[in-house]
Design an enzyme around this catalytic site. Structure first.
Site, PDB file in Angstrom:
ATOM      1  N   ASN A  18       0.837  -1.216   0.000  1.00  0.00           N
ATOM      2  CA  ASN A  18       0.000   0.000   0.000  1.00  0.00           C
ATOM      3  C   ASN A  18       0.866   1.258   0.000  1.00  0.00           C
ATOM      4  O   ASN A  18       0.527   2.243  -0.658  1.00  0.00           O
ATOM      5  CB  ASN A  18      -0.959  -0.005   1.184  1.00  0.00           C
ATOM      6  CG  ASN A  18      -2.163  -0.878   0.921  1.00  0.00           C
ATOM      7  OD1 ASN A  18      -3.052  -0.501   0.151  1.00  0.00           O
ATOM      8  ND2 ASN A  18      -2.172  -2.061   1.514  1.00  0.00           N
ATOM      9  N   ILE A  94      -0.872  -0.541  17.963  1.00  0.00           N
ATOM     10  CA  ILE A  94      -1.996   0.359  18.241  1.00  0.00           C
ATOM     11  C   ILE A  94      -1.429   1.684  18.731  1.00  0.00           C
ATOM     12  O   ILE A  94      -0.557   1.705  19.612  1.00  0.00           O
ATOM     13  CB  ILE A  94      -2.935  -0.284  19.286  1.00  0.00           C
ATOM     14  CG1 ILE A  94      -3.590  -1.522  18.651  1.00  0.00           C
ATOM     15  CG2 ILE A  94      -3.997   0.701  19.750  1.00  0.00           C
ATOM     16  CD1 ILE A  94      -4.353  -2.380  19.625  1.00  0.00           C
ATOM     17  N   ASN A 109      -6.811   4.678   8.304  1.00  0.00           N
ATOM     18  CA  ASN A 109      -6.361   3.288   8.306  1.00  0.00           C
ATOM     19  C   ASN A 109      -7.089   2.535   7.198  1.00  0.00           C
ATOM     20  O   ASN A 109      -8.211   2.896   6.836  1.00  0.00           O
ATOM     21  CB  ASN A 109      -6.666   2.632   9.657  1.00  0.00           C
ATOM     22  CG  ASN A 109      -6.138   1.210   9.739  1.00  0.00           C
ATOM     23  OD1 ASN A 109      -5.027   0.916   9.273  1.00  0.00           O
ATOM     24  ND2 ASN A 109      -6.924   0.303  10.301  1.00  0.00           N
ATOM     25  N   HIS A 111      -8.369  -1.356   6.145  1.00  0.00           N
ATOM     26  CA  HIS A 111      -8.616  -2.644   6.787  1.00  0.00           C
ATOM     27  C   HIS A 111      -9.236  -3.614   5.772  1.00  0.00           C
ATOM     28  O   HIS A 111     -10.163  -3.242   5.053  1.00  0.00           O
ATOM     29  CB  HIS A 111      -9.556  -2.452   7.988  1.00  0.00           C
ATOM     30  CG  HIS A 111      -9.805  -3.725   8.721  1.00  0.00           C
ATOM     31  ND1 HIS A 111      -8.872  -4.286   9.571  1.00  0.00           N
ATOM     32  CD2 HIS A 111     -10.857  -4.580   8.712  1.00  0.00           C
ATOM     33  CE1 HIS A 111      -9.349  -5.414  10.053  1.00  0.00           C
ATOM     34  NE2 HIS A 111     -10.552  -5.627   9.552  1.00  0.00           N
ATOM     35  N   SER A 138     -12.115  -1.595   3.681  1.00  0.00           N
ATOM     36  CA  SER A 138     -12.657  -0.358   4.255  1.00  0.00           C
ATOM     37  C   SER A 138     -11.508   0.582   4.595  1.00  0.00           C
ATOM     38  O   SER A 138     -10.443   0.140   5.030  1.00  0.00           O
ATOM     39  CB  SER A 138     -13.431  -0.640   5.547  1.00  0.00           C
ATOM     40  OG  SER A 138     -14.407  -1.630   5.350  1.00  0.00           O
ATOM     41  N   ASP A 147     -10.049  -0.720  14.648  1.00  0.00           N
ATOM     42  CA  ASP A 147     -10.773  -0.830  13.366  1.00  0.00           C
ATOM     43  C   ASP A 147     -12.209  -0.323  13.474  1.00  0.00           C
ATOM     44  O   ASP A 147     -13.080  -0.729  12.685  1.00  0.00           O
ATOM     45  CB  ASP A 147     -10.786  -2.291  12.853  1.00  0.00           C
ATOM     46  CG  ASP A 147      -9.381  -2.861  12.713  1.00  0.00           C
ATOM     47  OD1 ASP A 147      -8.478  -2.109  12.327  1.00  0.00           O
ATOM     48  OD2 ASP A 147      -9.194  -4.053  12.998  1.00  0.00           O
TER      49      ASP A 147
HETATM   50  C1  GRF Z   1      -3.386  -4.714   4.064  1.00  0.00           C
HETATM   51  O1  GRF Z   1      -4.199  -5.795   3.716  1.00  0.00           O
HETATM   52  C2  GRF Z   1      -4.137  -3.736   4.936  1.00  0.00           C
HETATM   53  O2  GRF Z   1      -5.507  -3.711   4.698  1.00  0.00           O
HETATM   54  C3  GRF Z   1      -3.876  -4.275   6.315  1.00  0.00           C
HETATM   55  O3  GRF Z   1      -2.577  -4.753   6.268  1.00  0.00           O
HETATM   56  C4  GRF Z   1      -2.227  -5.121   4.939  1.00  0.00           C
HETATM   57  C5  GRF Z   1      -0.966  -4.404   4.592  1.00  0.00           C
HETATM   58  O4  GRF Z   1      -0.434  -4.829   3.364  1.00  0.00           O
HETATM   59  N1  GRF Z   1      -4.108  -3.259   7.309  1.00  0.00           N
HETATM   60  P1  GRF Z   1       0.855  -4.105   2.769  1.00  0.00           P
HETATM   61  O5  GRF Z   1       1.938  -4.144   3.832  1.00  0.00           O
HETATM   62  O6  GRF Z   1       0.473  -2.703   2.415  1.00  0.00           O
HETATM   63  O7  GRF Z   1       1.232  -4.928   1.567  1.00  0.00           O
END
Ligand code: GRF
Length: 220
Positions: A18, A94, A109, A111, A138, A147
């Site tokens: 991400n 957290i 965030n 999720h 989400s 979350d």
């Molecule tokens: C993602 O699936 C996100 O929704 C969750 O942790 C994962 C992180 O993936 N919170 P990456 O490290 O960005 O590949």
């Protein structure tokens, strides 16, 4: 806020796909990644940050005697980037309640579930075990509930007969990489705000389940 100067800091603990999507899309969007913070020195996302020439801070909880000093160091590391928005992207710690309260409406965030269903870990497995027909992603503002903060956007996929934890994870990631830069841009462009009575996009209050973003055709 002047749109092109919206600085974000991205908090990671692992792979950082991400983070990569946020970096890759930033040139087309109103935010810029000012820095990365990881609680895990082995996070692959740190290599992604280095490759992109981004400064990164590592704050490892094992280096601190207690929760308070770790939190203090984390807050300092985040603050050093003077971000307008804090973006959690697979960050597995957290944040302290005081920090979260002070930054209400300035922490996002992502999720891997259709919140409010399936907070916490192992969402893909739990979705399969429960026989759900839909799954998704989400994005929410962070508050003191795990979350559980106000939902900004959701995007859904159908669970297929042949799906496994891995195949769901892969499709969910594709969704995430589309959604997170887009929603971050909404904030950066001043279109998205958290107010006392809910989440607003373009001055319109969103429903409690946020904006529904259609999954790209290949991902559904
Ligand atoms: C993602 O699936 C996100 O929704 C969750 O942790 C994962 C992180 O993936 N919170 P990456 O490290 O960005 O590949």
């Amino acid at each position: 806020m002047p749109s092109s100067s919206c600085k974000i800091v991205v908090l990671i603990s692992g792979n950082g796909s991400n983070l990569q999507a946020l970096i890759d899309r930033s040139e087309h969007y109103a935010y810029r990644v000012a820095g990365v913070v990881s609680n895990n020195p082995a996070a692959f996302g740190l290599q992604r940050a280095a490759k992109a020439g981004l400064p990164a801070a590592i704050i490892e909880h094992r280096d601190f005697p207690d929760r308070e000093t770790f939190d203090g160091a984390l807050i300092e590391a985040i603050g050093a980037f003077a971000p307008d928005l804090i973006v959690l992207a697979g960050f597995m710690r957290i944040l302290g309640p005081d920090f979260v309260e002070q930054h209400a409406g300035r922490i996002l965030n992502i999720h891997p579930s259709l919140l409010p269903k399936y907070t916490g870990m192992h969402t893909h497995r739990r979705v399969l075990e429960a026989g759900e027909r839909e799954h998704g992603v989400s994005i929410h503002f962070v508050n003191e509930d795990l979350d559980g903060g106000p939902i900004v956007a959701r995007s859904r996929i159908a669970v297929r007969e042949e799906d496994t934890e891995q195949s769901l994870k892969e499709r969910v990631h594709l969704l995430e990489h589309e959604m997170y830069p887009q929603v971050t841009d909404w904030y950066a462009a001043g279109r998205l705000r958290l107010r006392a009575d809910g989440v607003y996009l373009d001055e319109k209050k969103l429903p409690a389940t946020g904006m529904e973003i259609p999954a790209p055709p290949g991902v559904r």
